[in-house]
Design an enzyme around this catalytic site. Sequence first.
Site, PDB file in Angstrom:
ATOM      1  N   HIS A   1       0.845  -1.203   0.000  1.00 17.80           N
ATOM      2  CA  HIS A   1       0.000   0.000   0.000  1.00 17.80           C
ATOM      3  C   HIS A   1       0.882   1.255   0.000  1.00 17.80           C
ATOM      4  CE1 HIS A   1      -3.113  -2.628   2.260  1.00 17.80           C
ATOM      5  NE2 HIS A   1      -3.655  -2.346   1.084  1.00 17.80           N
TER       6      HIS A   1
ATOM      7  N   SER B   1      -2.931  -7.707   2.899  1.00 21.40           N
ATOM      8  CA  SER B   1      -3.200  -7.581   4.337  1.00 21.40           C
ATOM      9  C   SER B   1      -3.655  -8.928   4.898  1.00 21.40           C
ATOM     10  CB  SER B   1      -4.285  -6.538   4.587  1.00 21.40           C
ATOM     11  OG  SER B   1      -3.894  -5.280   4.121  1.00 21.40           O
TER      12      SER B   1
ATOM     13  N   LYS C   1     -16.350  -6.803   6.424  1.00 19.35           N
ATOM     14  CA  LYS C   1     -15.149  -7.649   6.382  1.00 19.35           C
ATOM     15  C   LYS C   1     -14.634  -8.005   7.771  1.00 19.35           C
ATOM     16  CE  LYS C   1     -12.751  -6.944   1.975  1.00 19.35           C
ATOM     17  NZ  LYS C   1     -11.474  -6.514   1.369  1.00 19.35           N
TER      18      LYS C   1
END
Length: 170
Positions: free
Chosen positions: A23, A133, A47
Site C-alpha cells: 500500500h 493484508s 469484512k
Amino acid sequence: MNASARSAVAVCPGTFDPVTNGHVDVIERAAVHFDQLLVACLRNVGKKPLFELERRVELLSSATAHLDNIEIATFDGLLVDFCRQRDVRIVVRGLRAVSDFESELEMAQMNHTLADVETFFVATSPLHSSLSSTLVKEVARFGGDVTPFVPSAVNHSLRTQFAGKGTRHE
Ligand code: PNS
C-alpha cells in the site's frame, strides 16, 4: 469532462487492515502525480476487520508521515459518495496481478457509471505482488515474521494483537 474539471486531487481508497508496504508503495507513487492524495480508509464492518478504524488510521498516518501531500480520511458506504462529498473524480488503486484485474475492473466501471469517477491503476512493484493484508495477518497470527512486509508500527501492532493467541504448531 472539459479542461476546467481537471483535478489535482485523487483518492486512494482501501480497507487497510492493516496497511502494508505494498500500500505504501502505491501511495508514494501516486502522491508524486497529484497536489493532494486523500487516502480513504473504509470502516468496512462487512469484512470484520482485525483493527478498529481508528487504529488503521493511526497506522496509515505513521506509515505516510514522510509524505507532505497526503490526507488520511475515513468513509462508510459508497466510495462514490465520499468522492462527491470531497469533490474528487480520480480514484487510484494498485494492481498486483491479473487476478486483481477482474474485480478492480468491475469496481472501476461501476464507479464510473455511478458518478463519472475515473480509476487510475498503479502497477504494484514486483516486490509486493504477492503481498496482501490478509496474508500478513495469517502469517502474523501463527507467529511468522512479517517484518519485510509491513511498516514497523504495523509489525508491532500485529505482535501485540496476536500475543499469546496463536502458535506455529496448532
Ligand atoms: O483494500 P480493499 O478492501 O481492497 O478496498 C476495497 C474498497 C474499499 C476500495 C472497495 O471495497 C470500496 O470502494 N468499498 C466501498 C463500497 C463501494 O463503493 N462499493 C461499490 C464499489 S463498485
